[in-house]
Motif scaffolding. Structure first.
Motif, PDB file in Angstrom:
ATOM      1  N   ILE A 138      -1.830  25.879 -55.570  1.00  0.00           N
ATOM      2  CA  ILE A 138      -2.844  25.309 -56.324  1.00  0.00           C
ATOM      3  C   ILE A 138      -3.740  24.214 -55.818  1.00  0.00           C
ATOM      4  CG2 ILE A 138      -1.292  25.734 -58.446  1.00  0.00           C
ATOM      5  CD1 ILE A 138      -1.622  22.357 -57.159  1.00  0.00           C
ATOM      6  N   LEU A 139      -3.476  24.072 -54.474  1.00  0.00           N
ATOM      7  CA  LEU A 139      -4.468  23.117 -53.722  1.00  0.00           C
ATOM      8  C   LEU A 139      -5.916  23.575 -53.860  1.00  0.00           C
ATOM      9  CD1 LEU A 139      -2.424  21.930 -50.803  1.00  0.00           C
ATOM     10  CD2 LEU A 139      -2.676  20.787 -52.854  1.00  0.00           C
ATOM     11  N   ALA A 140      -6.043  24.742 -53.562  1.00  0.00           N
ATOM     12  CA  ALA A 140      -7.372  25.463 -53.496  1.00  0.00           C
ATOM     13  C   ALA A 140      -8.054  25.329 -54.767  1.00  0.00           C
ATOM     14  CB  ALA A 140      -7.531  26.775 -53.069  1.00  0.00           C
ATOM     15  N   LEU A 141      -7.264  25.766 -55.818  1.00  0.00           N
ATOM     16  CA  LEU A 141      -7.696  25.846 -57.173  1.00  0.00           C
ATOM     17  C   LEU A 141      -8.110  24.685 -57.775  1.00  0.00           C
ATOM     18  CD1 LEU A 141      -4.921  28.454 -58.545  1.00  0.00           C
ATOM     19  CD2 LEU A 141      -7.633  28.801 -57.969  1.00  0.00           C
ATOM     20  N   SER A 142      -7.218  23.568 -57.338  1.00  0.00           N
ATOM     21  CA  SER A 142      -7.669  22.243 -57.756  1.00  0.00           C
ATOM     22  C   SER A 142      -9.040  21.593 -57.204  1.00  0.00           C
ATOM     23  CB  SER A 142      -6.291  21.301 -57.323  1.00  0.00           C
ATOM     24  OG  SER A 142      -5.113  21.394 -58.180  1.00  0.00           O
ATOM     25  N   ALA A 143      -9.100  21.950 -55.993  1.00  0.00           N
ATOM     26  CA  ALA A 143     -10.421  21.605 -55.230  1.00  0.00           C
ATOM     27  C   ALA A 143     -11.378  22.277 -56.001  1.00  0.00           C
ATOM     28  CB  ALA A 143     -10.153  21.876 -53.885  1.00  0.00           C
ATOM     29  N   GLU A 159     -11.569  23.227 -59.097  1.00  0.00           N
ATOM     30  CA  GLU A 159     -11.721  22.594 -60.429  1.00  0.00           C
ATOM     31  C   GLU A 159     -12.462  21.282 -60.263  1.00  0.00           C
ATOM     32  OE1 GLU A 159      -8.482  22.043 -62.940  1.00  0.00           O
ATOM     33  OE2 GLU A 159      -8.442  24.014 -63.495  1.00  0.00           O
ATOM     34  N   LEU A 160     -12.486  20.575 -59.100  1.00  0.00           N
ATOM     35  CA  LEU A 160     -13.068  19.273 -59.060  1.00  0.00           C
ATOM     36  C   LEU A 160     -14.640  19.449 -58.430  1.00  0.00           C
ATOM     37  CD1 LEU A 160     -10.139  17.221 -57.544  1.00  0.00           C
ATOM     38  CD2 LEU A 160     -10.965  17.242 -59.790  1.00  0.00           C
ATOM     39  N   GLY A 161     -14.835  20.881 -58.217  1.00  0.00           N
ATOM     40  CA  GLY A 161     -16.391  20.868 -57.805  1.00  0.00           C
ATOM     41  C   GLY A 161     -16.529  21.257 -56.309  1.00  0.00           C
ATOM     42  N   ALA A 162     -15.488  21.588 -55.583  1.00  0.00           N
ATOM     43  CA  ALA A 162     -15.512  21.836 -54.182  1.00  0.00           C
ATOM     44  C   ALA A 162     -15.956  23.252 -54.072  1.00  0.00           C
ATOM     45  CB  ALA A 162     -14.225  21.688 -53.431  1.00  0.00           C
ATOM     46  N   ALA A 217     -15.509  26.759 -49.028  1.00  0.00           N
ATOM     47  CA  ALA A 217     -15.240  26.152 -47.750  1.00  0.00           C
ATOM     48  C   ALA A 217     -14.507  25.072 -47.923  1.00  0.00           C
ATOM     49  CB  ALA A 217     -16.465  26.149 -47.112  1.00  0.00           C
ATOM     50  N   GLN A 218     -14.943  23.974 -48.711  1.00  0.00           N
ATOM     51  CA  GLN A 218     -14.452  22.707 -48.817  1.00  0.00           C
ATOM     52  C   GLN A 218     -12.863  22.950 -49.449  1.00  0.00           C
ATOM     53  OE1 GLN A 218     -17.399  21.238 -51.698  1.00  0.00           O
ATOM     54  NE2 GLN A 218     -18.514  20.100 -49.904  1.00  0.00           N
ATOM     55  N   ALA A 219     -12.693  23.791 -50.447  1.00  0.00           N
ATOM     56  CA  ALA A 219     -11.459  24.052 -50.661  1.00  0.00           C
ATOM     57  C   ALA A 219     -10.590  24.568 -49.598  1.00  0.00           C
ATOM     58  CB  ALA A 219     -11.336  24.885 -51.891  1.00  0.00           C
ATOM     59  N   GLY A 220     -10.923  25.187 -48.773  1.00  0.00           N
ATOM     60  CA  GLY A 220     -10.105  25.771 -47.379  1.00  0.00           C
ATOM     61  C   GLY A 220      -9.899  24.706 -46.663  1.00  0.00           C
ATOM     62  N   LEU A 221     -10.902  23.822 -46.520  1.00  0.00           N
ATOM     63  CA  LEU A 221     -10.777  22.582 -45.833  1.00  0.00           C
ATOM     64  C   LEU A 221      -9.507  21.605 -46.256  1.00  0.00           C
ATOM     65  CD1 LEU A 221     -11.371  20.909 -43.284  1.00  0.00           C
ATOM     66  CD2 LEU A 221     -13.200  19.582 -44.562  1.00  0.00           C
ATOM     67  N   LEU A 238      -2.960  13.694 -58.550  1.00  0.00           N
ATOM     68  CA  LEU A 238      -2.764  13.743 -59.876  1.00  0.00           C
ATOM     69  C   LEU A 238      -4.168  13.092 -60.564  1.00  0.00           C
ATOM     70  CD1 LEU A 238       0.807  13.167 -60.855  1.00  0.00           C
ATOM     71  CD2 LEU A 238      -0.784  15.061 -61.672  1.00  0.00           C
ATOM     72  N   ILE A 239      -4.464  11.933 -60.275  1.00  0.00           N
ATOM     73  CA  ILE A 239      -5.493  11.145 -60.690  1.00  0.00           C
ATOM     74  C   ILE A 239      -6.730  11.359 -60.011  1.00  0.00           C
ATOM     75  CG2 ILE A 239      -3.994   9.230 -61.427  1.00  0.00           C
ATOM     76  CD1 ILE A 239      -4.970   7.732 -59.000  1.00  0.00           C
ATOM     77  N   ALA A 240      -6.936  12.323 -58.981  1.00  0.00           N
ATOM     78  CA  ALA A 240      -8.404  12.656 -58.471  1.00  0.00           C
ATOM     79  C   ALA A 240      -9.290  13.146 -59.374  1.00  0.00           C
ATOM     80  CB  ALA A 240      -7.899  13.734 -57.247  1.00  0.00           C
ATOM     81  N   HIS A 241     -10.318  12.541 -58.941  1.00  0.00           N
ATOM     82  CA  HIS A 241     -11.590  12.965 -59.872  1.00  0.00           C
ATOM     83  C   HIS A 241     -12.744  13.360 -58.894  1.00  0.00           C
ATOM     84  CE1 HIS A 241     -10.260  11.308 -63.598  1.00  0.00           C
ATOM     85  NE2 HIS A 241      -9.929  10.029 -62.814  1.00  0.00           N
ATOM     86  N   THR A 242     -12.569  13.637 -57.642  1.00  0.00           N
ATOM     87  CA  THR A 242     -13.627  14.177 -56.765  1.00  0.00           C
ATOM     88  C   THR A 242     -12.618  14.868 -55.583  1.00  0.00           C
ATOM     89  OG1 THR A 242     -13.421  12.346 -54.804  1.00  0.00           O
ATOM     90  CG2 THR A 242     -15.066  12.259 -56.877  1.00  0.00           C
ATOM     91  N   PRO A 243     -13.093  16.059 -54.844  1.00  0.00           N
ATOM     92  CA  PRO A 243     -12.564  16.714 -54.022  1.00  0.00           C
ATOM     93  C   PRO A 243     -12.017  15.937 -52.959  1.00  0.00           C
ATOM     94  CG  PRO A 243     -14.446  18.047 -54.751  1.00  0.00           C
ATOM     95  CD  PRO A 243     -14.564  16.722 -55.238  1.00  0.00           C
TER      96      PRO A 243
END
Length: 396
Positions: free
Chosen positions: A34-39, A41-44, A47-51, A95-100
């Motif tokens: 779920i890391l890529a999905l979370s990223a 959702e935060l607007g990544a 490519a940024q999600a993969g990083l 859990l509290i992250a609001h940016t990627p």
């Protein structure tokens, strides 16, 4: 003090020795999908999600030498407890992250903690287990991590169904908390060989690397090639499945069956290494994996790719713990933890470099050529093991 070798039983220390590793793997496995999905959702971007996903591996690689220093200074038990606590703080940040990039910082912290935890766990087992059972201990350590990584997504699925995407992080919190509690219950050990070397002047890190350069440049490079092949196998299956037109369900089924075959073989592999020698596992592991990877571009459908992938799983499964076992055999008793930190750095560089090599060959030639190039590395590693791996059962 560690128990005498004639009365020692792995089963007696199973919970404190392998329980923390199982739980730590369970926590990592829970968040990986779920890391890529979370990223995203935060607007990544993709490519940024993969990083962000890659930051776990990057953090682990960056922390190898600092992790060795921490474990060497504070002891394996306290290092594991600290790594578990650091991981819990990282999950709260996720859990509290609001940016990627806040999410990315949390993911990086988990990678840093994993290096400290795993290095401390390996050092602890080397000291706790008699030499004649070392390979079984190392292969079981690797096997429990694999079981945790395999089961983690299934545990996370229940939490996600109940709580949404953040449920995966809560599942990981429970797993890491359990790992920390078990680590707290592990008794400190006075290593068998450290007292004999207590008055020896410590080498600098550079001096340690120079003193053991022969091992690092031969067996270290060979195990780095093992890591390169293992990292690529995670990529090869979905890429080639897509190339031949298989859908996501078929790809997941192939991947899952390969992982199941892989997990069944870790203890027999360790037993063979202890009783017959490291060669009996290192060489077949690399030859089978190399040949399987080379065979993948010749498959054209579900059945063919499944069959080759299962053989690939056998090859990887029989090699469970081989990198840690060879590193343990080569490590000097007087400075074992820092030696293993350098060893892990070399093998992690192999794990990161393998996919880069495959990507480069694929970009210049084709995907089939990239997969074949990685398969050929297996034969190079097999030759290096044949040339430099001692024939003795163990070489402490």
């Amino acid at each position: 003090m560690p128990p005498s070798s004639d009365s020692f039983s792995l089963a007696r220390i199973a919970l404190p020795a392998f329980g923390p590793s199982l739980l730590f793997g369970l926590g990592e496995g829970a968040i990986y999908p779920i890391l890529a999905l979370s990223a995203r959702e935060l607007g990544a971007s993709s490519a940024q999600a993969g990083l962000i996903v890659a930051l776990i591996g990057i953090g682990s690689m960056l922390a190898n030498l600092p992790a060795a220093a921490l474990a060497n200074r504070y002891g394996e038990r306290r290092a594991m407890i600290g790594a578990a606590a650091f991981s819990l703080a990282a999950l709260v940040l996720c859990l509290i992250a609001h940016t990627p990039w806040v999410l990315g910082l949390g993911v990086l912290m988990i990678g840093l903690a994993s290096s400290v935890f795993l290095l401390a766990r390996q050092t602890y087992l080397i000291e706790a287990v008699p030499v004649h059972m070392r390979a079984r201990a190392m292969s079981t350590l690797g096997g429990t991590m694999r079981v945790g990584l395999f089961a983690g997504p299934f545990m996370a699925a229940g939490f996600i169904h109940w709580m949404g995407l953040q449920g995966a992080y809560w599942a990981a919190i429970l797993a890491f908390l359990g790992a920390g509690i078990l680590a707290f219950s592990v008794p400190d050990l006075e290593p068998r060989d450290r007292t004999a070397h207590r008055n020896a002047p410590p080498l600098s890190l550079a001096g340690l690397a120079r003193a053991h350069a022969g091992v690092f440049l031969t067996l270290g490079v060979a195990t780095a090639l093992v890591s390169a092949i293992r990292a690529c196998r995670q990529i090869v299956i979905p890429l080639w499945a897509d190339q031949i037109g298989l859908d996501a369900t078929q790809t997941a089924l192939i991947y899952g069956i390969m992982g199941g075959v892989d997990m069944l073989l870790f203890y027999p592999a360790g037993r063979i290494m202890d009783l017959r020698g490291r060669h009996w596992v290192a060489l077949p592991c690399m030859l089978i994996m190399g040949a399987s990877l080379i065979a993948i571009p010749w498959t054209a459908g579900f059945a063919g790719l499944l069959a080759v992938s299962m053989v690939l799983g056998v090859g990887n499964g029989i090699g469970s713990g081989i990198v840690m076992t060879i590193g343990a055999d080569a490590s000097p008793p007087a400075d074992r933890t820092r030696f293993l930190g350098i060893w892990r750095l070399i093998t992690d560089l192999g794990g990161g470099g393998g996919p880069l090599l495959m990507s480069a060959v694929t970009a210049v030639l084709s995907l089939a050529s990239g997969i074949t190039a990685i398969g050929a590395i297996g034969f190079v590693a097999a030759w290096m093991f044949w040339r430099w791996l001692p024939r003795k059962t163990a070489s402490p």
